[in-house]
Scaffold this motif. Structure first.
Motif, short mmCIF file in Angstrom:
data_model
loop_
_atom_site.label_atom_id
_atom_site.label_comp_id
_atom_site.label_asym_id
_atom_site.label_seq_id
_atom_site.Cartn_x
_atom_site.Cartn_y
_atom_site.Cartn_z
N GLN A 166 -4.91 6.69 -1.90
CA GLN A 166 -3.86 5.72 -1.69
C GLN A 166 -3.90 4.69 -2.81
OE1 GLN A 166 -3.38 4.11 2.35
NE2 GLN A 166 -5.04 5.46 3.00
N THR A 179 0.86 -1.18 0.00
CA THR A 179 0.00 0.00 0.00
C THR A 179 0.89 1.23 0.00
OG1 THR A 179 -1.72 -1.17 1.25
CG2 THR A 179 -1.84 1.24 1.20
N ARG A 225 -8.62 2.08 4.27
CA ARG A 225 -7.63 1.13 3.77
C ARG A 225 -8.18 -0.29 3.64
NH1 ARG A 225 -1.54 1.25 5.92
NH2 ARG A 225 -1.83 3.30 4.98
#
Length: 263
Positions: free
Chosen positions: A224, A215, A243
């Motif tokens: 991201q 990531t 996330r």
């Protein structure tokens, strides 16, 4: 009047004010005779204006002292992660104006050349997402309504058998896709949207000799990238989701891309 064969490169030259004045009349005639190129010129102009509007304040900021020292050879080259919004804005600008990040890395005396391949992939994917996910009218070149053509076109141009993942189970529907530069190669970008208007993108390129996954965030705030490099290709899923949710979407996309490559 100058007569010669024009190309997409001349469109960029005209937009940048670099097309010779004595070629302008022939260039305009070429656009009139090629509606597809005329439409492309209009789209490039809109993209550039959207980029300028998005980063109007950021791009006027002075170059950070640490980057100035690196460029001038006064400090050792060292990649800083997470990177600032200034860096991402500059990268996005170069992405449009030079046709990819290759010119950026070559033009600043080595800054970024020591970054691992997965960082470069993630940075390219995030910069593309920042530019196009915000677009309402010109986010994609081929819409989802022409999915078969989209998959065939991008597969032929990128050099991989691409199947647009079905992410409806994750709440996202395909908007469409576009072809993008990726250094000296090409990349496919597939854009998805949920019922709230949140967008994520899938960035795929055949240029990869690395094996990695992870990531990446280029700023403390903002999108991201969950990325992987494997079997001669690289892929990144980009978005501003939590996330865990982004990782779940990436896992689904990854499995479907692998299945498509193997079929």
């Amino acid at each position: 009047m100058i007569r010669r064969d024009f190309s997409e490169r001349d469109i960029h030259m005209a937009l940048d004010g670099e097309l010779p004045a004595d070629e302008r009349a022939a260039y305009d005639a070429w656009l009139d005779a090629n509606p597809e190129m005329r439409a492309r010129s209009v789209r490039f102009t809109a993209d550039r204006e959207a980029l300028r509007a998005a980063f109007a304040g950021v791009l006027d900021e002075p170059v950070p002292a640490r980057l100035r020292k690196v460029v001038l050879g006064e400090a050792p080259v060292k990649a800083a992660v997470p990177r600032s919004r200034w860096w991402l804005a500059a990268a996005a600008a170069v992405f449009l104006t030079t046709g990819g990040f290759g010119g950026y890395f070559a033009g600043i005396g080595g800054l970024g050349q020591e970054d691992p391949a997965e960082d470069r992939l993630a940075e390219q994917a995030i910069a593309a997402h920042v530019i196009y996910a915000a677009e309402k009218l010109h986010a994609v070149e081929v819409p989802a309504s022409d999915k078969d053509h989209l998959q065939t076109w991008l597969s032929n141009r990128v050099g991989l058998k691409l199947v647009a993942p079905d992410l409806s189970a994750n709440g996202f529907q395909l908007v469409g896709g576009r072809l993008l530069p990726a250094g000296e190669s090409k990349a496919a970008m597939l854009l998805y949207e949920d019922d709230k208007g949140e967008r994520i993108s899938l960035f795929v390129t055949a240029e990869s000799t690395e094996n990695a996954k992870g990531t990446y965030a280029s700023a403390q705030e903002g999108p991201q990238a969950v990325y992987w490099l494997d079997k001669g290709y690289g892929c990144a899923v980009v978005g501003s989701l939590p996330r865990e949710q982004l990782a779940a979407v990436a896992k689904s996309a990854y499995g479907q891309l692998l299945a498509g490559l193997a079929s």
